[in-house]
Design a protein around this motif. Structure first.
Motif, PDB file in Angstrom:
ATOM      1  N   GLU A  25      -4.262  -4.647   0.695  1.00 44.39           N
ATOM      2  CA  GLU A  25      -3.912  -3.479   0.331  1.00 44.39           C
ATOM      3  C   GLU A  25      -3.886  -2.261   0.276  1.00 44.39           C
ATOM      4  O   GLU A  25      -4.718  -1.438   0.522  1.00 44.39           O
ATOM      5  CB  GLU A  25      -5.054  -3.661  -1.115  1.00 44.39           C
ATOM      6  CG  GLU A  25      -4.993  -4.380  -2.617  1.00 44.39           C
ATOM      7  CD  GLU A  25      -4.143  -4.400  -2.784  1.00 44.39           C
ATOM      8  OE1 GLU A  25      -3.747  -3.329  -3.805  1.00 44.39           O
ATOM      9  OE2 GLU A  25      -2.735  -5.094  -3.050  1.00 44.39           O
ATOM     10  N   ASP A 145       0.708   1.706 -10.435  1.00 44.89           N
ATOM     11  CA  ASP A 145       0.608   0.810 -10.964  1.00 44.89           C
ATOM     12  C   ASP A 145       1.967   0.574 -12.602  1.00 44.89           C
ATOM     13  O   ASP A 145       2.988  -0.074 -12.491  1.00 44.89           O
ATOM     14  CB  ASP A 145      -0.318  -0.561 -10.974  1.00 44.89           C
ATOM     15  CG  ASP A 145      -0.603  -0.593 -10.021  1.00 44.89           C
ATOM     16  OD1 ASP A 145      -0.184  -1.018  -8.239  1.00 44.89           O
ATOM     17  OD2 ASP A 145      -1.883  -1.481  -9.919  1.00 44.89           O
ATOM     18  N   GLU A 254      -5.565  -6.773  -7.208  1.00 43.04           N
ATOM     19  CA  GLU A 254      -6.342  -5.808  -7.295  1.00 43.04           C
ATOM     20  C   GLU A 254      -7.790  -6.430  -7.581  1.00 43.04           C
ATOM     21  O   GLU A 254      -9.034  -4.937  -7.217  1.00 43.04           O
ATOM     22  CB  GLU A 254      -5.888  -5.132  -8.562  1.00 43.04           C
ATOM     23  CG  GLU A 254      -4.909  -4.265  -8.669  1.00 43.04           C
ATOM     24  CD  GLU A 254      -4.434  -3.481 -10.376  1.00 43.04           C
ATOM     25  OE1 GLU A 254      -4.560  -2.724 -10.139  1.00 43.04           O
ATOM     26  OE2 GLU A 254      -4.587  -4.373 -10.888  1.00 43.04           O
ATOM     27  N   SER A 255      -8.202  -7.702  -8.055  1.00 39.44           N
ATOM     28  CA  SER A 255      -9.763  -7.871  -8.242  1.00 39.44           C
ATOM     29  C   SER A 255      -9.119  -9.454  -8.613  1.00 39.44           C
ATOM     30  O   SER A 255      -8.178 -10.072  -8.316  1.00 39.44           O
ATOM     31  CB  SER A 255     -10.105  -7.303  -9.495  1.00 39.44           C
ATOM     32  OG  SER A 255      -9.590  -7.759 -10.588  1.00 39.44           O
ATOM     33  N   SER A 284       0.385  -4.264  -3.272  1.00 40.22           N
ATOM     34  CA  SER A 284       0.299  -2.142  -3.278  1.00 40.22           C
ATOM     35  C   SER A 284       2.210  -2.352  -1.955  1.00 40.22           C
ATOM     36  O   SER A 284       1.628  -0.961  -2.311  1.00 40.22           O
ATOM     37  CB  SER A 284      -0.677  -2.109  -2.495  1.00 40.22           C
ATOM     38  OG  SER A 284      -1.158  -2.309  -1.118  1.00 40.22           O
ATOM     39  N   ARG A 308      -7.633   3.916  -6.307  1.00 43.19           N
ATOM     40  CA  ARG A 308      -7.256   3.439  -7.303  1.00 43.19           C
ATOM     41  C   ARG A 308      -7.444   4.568  -8.827  1.00 43.19           C
ATOM     42  O   ARG A 308      -8.089   5.096  -7.784  1.00 43.19           O
ATOM     43  CB  ARG A 308      -8.303   2.104  -7.983  1.00 43.19           C
ATOM     44  CG  ARG A 308      -8.356   0.749  -7.222  1.00 43.19           C
ATOM     45  CD  ARG A 308      -8.779  -0.099  -8.563  1.00 43.19           C
ATOM     46  NE  ARG A 308      -8.575  -0.484 -10.083  1.00 43.19           N
ATOM     47  CZ  ARG A 308      -8.911  -1.597 -10.315  1.00 43.19           C
ATOM     48  NH1 ARG A 308      -9.959  -2.245  -9.991  1.00 43.19           N
ATOM     49  NH2 ARG A 308      -8.889  -1.114 -11.476  1.00 43.19           N
TER      50      ARG A 308
END
Length: 321
Positions: A25, A145, A254-255, A284, A308
Motif C-alpha cells: 500500500e 478510494d 485494505e484489510s 493504492s 486512511r
C-alpha cells in the motif's frame, strides 16, 4: 492489481504486467508529514505541497527508488523514532519533488488499459442491474478510494441515472469535510445529484448510549451511516420497499476482512441493497496514479501522513496512522 517498481528518474513508481501478490500500500509523502514527524531536523526541503517528495510503504520511506529512512514505535502520545538509512541528496541538498507528469507518462499504456477495463465493467454492471434496482448511487466518504470510484462511475454512467450520498457521521476530519465540499461543487457542475445523510442522533448521544465504538460493535457505521442513508433513499424514492445498487470504494488490499469481498454482492448492509466494488482489485499505487492523472481533489489528511481518512475515532484505524 498490478505489481510496481520504483523509478529513480521520476521518483515515482512504475506498474508492470505482473500480478501483485501482496501490496504494501504505497502512499505519497508530502512536506506536512515530514514536518510533523520531525524529518526537517535531518533534511532540507521547500514547504510546497503541490507534489510529494517521496513514497512510504508502512514505516519505510522511499526516495527515488532508495530506502532512505524508517520509523520505529510511536503512538497517539509518543513520537516515533526516526532512523536515517541513506542521505536522500548528496551534501544535504534540498529534496526534489516527485515528477508526477513524468510518472504518469511512463505508466500511460498499462494504466489506461486498467481504467478502460474498469469503466467497461461498471457500465456492464449498470446494464445488468438497471431493471433489477430502483436507484444507483455512489457511497461517498471523502477519502481517496471513494473519490476515484465517483470519478469512474461518472465516466461510465449517464449522470441522471445515479446519485451520490455522503454518510456524515459528524465525526469526520475537517479535511474530509473540505473534500466533500469539493465533491459537491464538482457534482453540481456535472449535473449529478449529491445528498448528505445524517442520523437524527447526535454523536454525543450515541456515545452516552452505546459507549465508544469498537471493532466488534461498530455502531458508528450502523447508526450514523447505513441507517441514515437507507432512510434518505426512502424519502428520495417515496417508498419503503426498494432495491438499490451502491458503488463503493472498497479494496481488497485494505484489510483481511475486505480481501474476501466479491465484486458484486447483495444484502451486506440491508436486504434490498446490492453493492458493487469497482476498484476492489486496485492497489493504492493505482488509486494515487488515477488521482494524479485526472487531477482529482486529494483529501489533505493524506498529505499529513494518514493512510486512511475514516472518521476521527475509527476503531478499524491503525495504531500509528
Amino acid at each position: 492489481m498490478y505489481a510496481y517498481t520504483w523509478d529513480t528518474e521520476t521518483g515515482g513508481l512504475l506498474l508492470n504486467n505482473s500480478q501483485l501478490q501482496f501490496s504494501k500500500e504505497p502512499r505519497p509523502v508530502y512536506y506536512q508529514e515530514l514536518d510533523l514527524l520531525g524529518f526537517d531536523r535531518f533534511w532540507s526541503y521547500d514547504k510546497d505541497d503541490s507534489q510529494p517528495y517521496m513514497w512510504a510503504e508502512t514505516n519505510s520511506y522511499i526516495y527515488k527508488g532508495r530506502h532512505v529512512a524508517s520509523l520505529n514505535g510511536g503512538s497517539l502520545y509518543t513520537a516515533p523514532t526516526i532512523s536515517i538509512i541513506k542521505e536522500p541528496e548528496p551534501e544535504g541538498q534540498k529534496l526534489q519533488q516527485v515528477d508526477i507528469k513524468g510518472m504518469i507518462a511512463k505508466n500511460e499504456v498499462i494504466f489506461d488499459s486498467l481504467v478502460k477495463d474498469t469503466i467497461k465493467k461498471i457500465y456492464n454492471t449498470y446494464l445488468e442491474f438497471r431493471k433489477k434496482v430502483q436507484v444507483f448511487h455512489v457511497s461517498f466518504s471523502g477519502g481517496k478510494d471513494s473519490e476515484v470510484t465517483l470519478d469512474l462511475v461518472q465516466r461510465a454512467l449517464p449522470h441522471n441515472d445515479f446519485l451520490v450520498i455522503f454518510g456524515d457521521t459528524e465525526m469526520e476530519f475537517s479535511d474530509t469535510y473540505r473534500a466533500v465540499e469539493q465533491a459537491k461543487i464538482r457534482c453540481e457542475e456535472e449535473n449529478i445529484k449529491f445528498y448528505t445523510a445524517r442520523s437524527h442522533f447526535k454523536p454525543k448521544d450515541s456515545w452516552r448510549r452505546f459507549g465508544p465504538p469498537g471493532s466488534a460493535i461498530r455502531w458508528c457505521c450502523s447508526v450514523h451511516k447505513t441507517t441514515p442513508q437507507l432512510l434518505l433513499l426512502r424519502d428520495i424514492l417515496g417508498k419503503n420497499d426498494f432495491s438499490e445498487m451502491a458503488f463503493v470504494g472498497v479494496r481488497r488490499d485494505e484489510s483481511a476482512r475486505r480481501s474476501g469481498y466479491d465484486y458484486t454482492s447483495r444484502g451486506t448492509k440491508h436486504k434490498g441493497q446490492w453493492s458493487c466494488n469497482p476498484i476492489l482489485d486496485w492497489n493504492s499505487a493505482e488509486v494515487y496514479l488515477y488521482i494524479y492523472k485526472y487531477n482529482l481533489y486529494l483529501n489533505k489528511a493524506y498529505t499529513k501522513g494518514l493512510s486512511r481518512a475514516g472518521c476521527l475515532v475509527c476503531p478499524m484505524a491503525a495504531s500509528k496512522k
